[in-house]
Scaffold this active site. Structure first.
Site, mmCIF file in Angstrom:
data_model
loop_
_atom_site.group_PDB
_atom_site.id
_atom_site.type_symbol
_atom_site.label_atom_id
_atom_site.label_comp_id
_atom_site.label_asym_id
_atom_site.label_seq_id
_atom_site.Cartn_x
_atom_site.Cartn_y
_atom_site.Cartn_z
ATOM 1 N N GLU A 114 3.588 -1.576 -6.519
ATOM 2 C CA GLU A 114 2.398 -0.760 -6.304
ATOM 3 C C GLU A 114 2.763 0.675 -6.682
ATOM 4 O O GLU A 114 3.663 1.271 -6.087
ATOM 5 C CB GLU A 114 1.940 -0.805 -4.848
ATOM 6 N N ASP A 165 -3.849 7.982 3.607
ATOM 7 C CA ASP A 165 -2.390 8.060 3.641
ATOM 8 C C ASP A 165 -1.895 8.964 4.753
ATOM 9 O O ASP A 165 -2.473 10.012 5.034
ATOM 10 C CB ASP A 165 -1.869 8.569 2.299
ATOM 11 N N TYR A 191 -5.033 -7.618 0.342
ATOM 12 C CA TYR A 191 -4.091 -6.743 1.033
ATOM 13 C C TYR A 191 -4.610 -6.565 2.459
ATOM 14 O O TYR A 191 -5.623 -5.913 2.674
ATOM 15 C CB TYR A 191 -4.035 -5.403 0.290
#
Length: 263
Positions: free
Chosen positions: A49, A60, A175
């Site tokens: 990734e 994030d 995911y």
């Protein structure tokens, strides 16, 4: 069949779980980043990734935010990120690369131009965290038409009503985000993750890979034991950010990959 599809088919045949590693493109600089990325397959990484640096990375945590800022400060752009992928492809034509980031840089470049450039650079899939399924016509469907997998995130708050919408146009793998919140914020627990993975797998034939909150070989093994594989990002990025030599970073990655592969 994309490289991602081929990789998971091969892992299934071998009876192995996948190990996926996230690194920020251009962190701490282009040359070091390329050296790390080139070393990942040898350290046991099945899928790479590659983070696309962005100025407002809302999903994030501090570790990956800092990595993105280092990359941006070093002059990293979408074009240089694609250049890095292209340079990796000069010596590795089999390891899948998933570009992970936010839609703004892609939109600014133009979807059609971006998809053509990404494909030619050797990108196999996209994770664009700020494009929900309601926006599939924006990028998801054009990406799949261009031969790229579009990988969607499912989370602990993706209930049974929402899940079919999330899975509808997803390809490559799903995911599963093991925790609520940002990257690096908490630790994943196999006891919590297992039932959720089983719920998702009941609704799709795609592999379900688990990320967020995995930072040791033991956790990598535990999470992979209840899923199709583990993703580690912040823990690897932290090693890079601390200035460790590339060899040490890759040794750490290998320990995490060994954990997943022994599940």
């Amino acid at each position: 069949m994309t490289r991602i599809d081929a990789k998971f088919a091969a892992l299934k045949e071998q009876g192995k779980k996948a190990f996926v590693a996230y690194v920020m493109a251009g962190d701490p600089d282009y040359e070091t980043s390329l050296e790390v990325v080139k070393g990942l397959p040898g350290a046991g990484v099945d899928v790479i990734e590659l983070g696309l640096p962005f100025t407002d990375p809302m999903a994030d945590g501090p570790t990956i935010q800092a990595a993105g800022q280092r990359a941006l400060d070093g002059g990293m752009t979408l074009q240089r990120t694609l250049d890095l992928a292209r340079a990796f492809r000069e010596t590795d034509d089999t390891t899948p690369i998933v570009l992970m980031g936010y839609y703004n840089p892609i939109y600014s470049r133009g979807v059609e131009t971006f998809l053509a450039d990404a494909k030619s650079a050797g990108i196999d899939g996209l994770i664009v965290v700020d494009l929900p399924p309601e926006e599939d016509e924006e990028l998801c469907l054009p990406a799949q038409a261009a031969g790229l997998n579009f990988i969607r995130l499912a989370t602990p708050t993706t209930d049974d009503n929402r899940l079919p919408r999330v899975l509808q146009n997803t390809s490559g793998f799903v995911y599963y985000v093991s925790i609520t919140g940002i990257t690096g914020a908490a630790e994943a627990q196999a006891a919590d993750v297992g039932p959720e993975v089983a719920r998702i797998k009941a609704a799709t034939d795609l592999p379900v890979i688990v990320g967020f909150g995995i930072n040791t070989p033991e956790k990598s093994r535990n999470i992979a034991s209840v899923s199709d594989g583990a993703v580690v990002g912040s823990a690897i990025v932290s090693q890079i950010g601390s200035g460790k030599p590339v060899t040490e970073v890759l040794d750490f990655v290998k320990s995490l990959a060994d954990g997943a592969h022994t599940a």
